[in-house]
Design an enzyme around this catalytic site. Structure first.
Site, mmCIF file in Angstrom:
data_model
loop_
_atom_site.group_PDB
_atom_site.id
_atom_site.type_symbol
_atom_site.label_atom_id
_atom_site.label_comp_id
_atom_site.label_asym_id
_atom_site.label_seq_id
_atom_site.Cartn_x
_atom_site.Cartn_y
_atom_site.Cartn_z
ATOM 1 N N HIS A 47 -40.660 -11.958 -8.319
ATOM 2 C CA HIS A 47 -40.237 -10.546 -8.354
ATOM 3 C C HIS A 47 -40.972 -9.737 -7.279
ATOM 4 O O HIS A 47 -40.387 -8.860 -6.638
ATOM 5 C CB HIS A 47 -40.549 -9.915 -9.710
ATOM 6 N N ASP A 52 -31.329 -17.209 -9.275
ATOM 7 C CA ASP A 52 -30.142 -16.967 -10.108
ATOM 8 C C ASP A 52 -28.930 -16.908 -9.175
ATOM 9 O O ASP A 52 -28.354 -15.840 -8.945
ATOM 10 C CB ASP A 52 -30.308 -15.674 -10.896
ATOM 11 N N LEU A 92 -40.211 -20.383 -10.066
ATOM 12 C CA LEU A 92 -40.871 -19.438 -10.962
ATOM 13 C C LEU A 92 -39.821 -18.739 -11.825
ATOM 14 O O LEU A 92 -38.767 -18.338 -11.337
ATOM 15 C CB LEU A 92 -41.658 -18.396 -10.169
HETATM 16 O O1 PAF Z 1 -32.179 -11.359 -13.072
HETATM 17 C C1 PAF Z 1 -32.500 -10.556 -13.987
HETATM 18 O O2 PAF Z 1 -33.666 -10.321 -14.271
HETATM 19 C C2 PAF Z 1 -31.397 -9.845 -14.762
HETATM 20 O O3 PAF Z 1 -30.314 -10.679 -14.969
HETATM 21 C C3 PAF Z 1 -30.968 -8.515 -14.101
HETATM 22 C C4 PAF Z 1 -30.342 -8.727 -12.738
HETATM 23 C C5 PAF Z 1 -32.155 -7.596 -13.981
HETATM 24 C C6 PAF Z 1 -29.923 -7.829 -14.995
HETATM 25 O O4 PAF Z 1 -30.422 -7.589 -16.267
#
Ligand code: PAF
Length: 274
Positions: free
Chosen positions: A33, A144, A178
């Site tokens: 992140h 993702d 991760l």
């Molecule tokens: O990838 C994520 O953490 C979630 O799917 C997102 C994009 C924040 C939507 O809730």
């Protein structure tokens, strides 16, 4: 760094800002992140991170209840990296008993087939968040991969004025991507979990070496994982641009996999250009 929980306050605060980059998250932030947030910083003067565990994208038997909620630690980690955290409550984001939803592609494909309603929930919350923040750029992880595809489709097809960027997957030293869900793994499962990436690397090598029968590769991988104790949802070779089974002359491929170790469902992917 400001922490804002109301949509009205966020909108008021962002009014007049010319250059906003946005990173939507569900919190429990890790290096992946933070990497997305650093990419965001390269594209705007103001970086907003949202933290919201979105109930709409969890199935009835999934981990919504136990998903780690660590707002204070997350905000500490974002100090100096982001300018603003948007952390709405469920009631703030979904005030109506019946939520309008967005029906995206992949609803019944790949992860969509194993997590009914998941991509609809993702598409809906991301559309809401993009409308609230109105950034010029939004950054999502390639970890993702299907989610990134869905979001790109929603943005393109609904004509949203935002550029979507994909950040590379950040991995542990042994290759495991991760993910907040890695912490559900037992010690033995955590050791085994790295095999998923090793398997993808092996499949990529086979494709680079000229393997053309994708079904054989997929079946072999599924069997290998099964023999090591994984419950496989799918291993699939797809075209990067459409996530459909590739035509024989397709050069840009992606190998996608989802499998469970014990109670924990892991996903991973690897791009291959042949
Ligand atoms: O990838 C994520 O953490 C979630 O799917 C997102 C994009 C924040 C939507 O809730």
């Amino acid at each position: 760094m400001e922490i804002i929980s109301s949509t009205a306050d966020l909108r008021a605060r962002l009014r007049g800002e010319a250059s906003i980059a946005f990173v939507p998250t569900m919190g429990n932030l890790h290096e992946g992140h933070l990497d997305l947030t650093r990419i965001a910083r390269e594209h705007a003067t103001l970086v907003v991170v949202s933290i919201f565990v979105n109930p709409l994208q969890f199935g009835a038997n999934e981990d919504f209840g136990k998903y780690p909620r660590t707002l204070q630690t997350d905000c500490d980690r974002l100090q100096g990296v982001a300018d603003m955290v948007f952390a709405p409550t469920e009631r703030e984001l979904y005030p109506q008993p019946q939520q309008v939803t967005v029906q995206p592609p992949l609803e019944n494909e790949l992860c969509g087939a194993f997590r009914p309603g998941h991509f609809r929930g993702v598409a809906t919350v991301v559309l809401k968040l993009l409308n609230i923040v109105q950034p010029q750029v939004a950054v999502f992880g390639k970890k993702d991969y299907q989610q990134l595809y869905v979001i790109r489709q929603v943005v393109a097809q609904l004509n949203l004025p935002v550029e979507i960027l994909g950040g590379e997957t950040v991995r542990a030293q042994d290759g495991l991507a991760l993910s907040s869900r890695n912490q559900y793994l037992s010690v033995a499962e955590r050791t085994e979990a790295a095999f998923l990436y090793r398997m993808l690397v092996g499949m990529r090598q086979a494709l680079l070496d000229g393997a053309t029968d994708h079904a054989v590769l997929e079946r072999t991988a599924t069997k290998t994982l099964g023999a090591r104790g994984w419950q496989v949802d799918y291993v699939a070779v797809r075209a990067q641009d459409t996530l459909l089974p590739p035509q024989s002359d397709e050069r840009k491929l992606v190998i996608l996999a989802a499998a469970r170790l014990g109670q924990t469902r892991l996903i991973d992917n690897l791009e291959v250009c042949i």
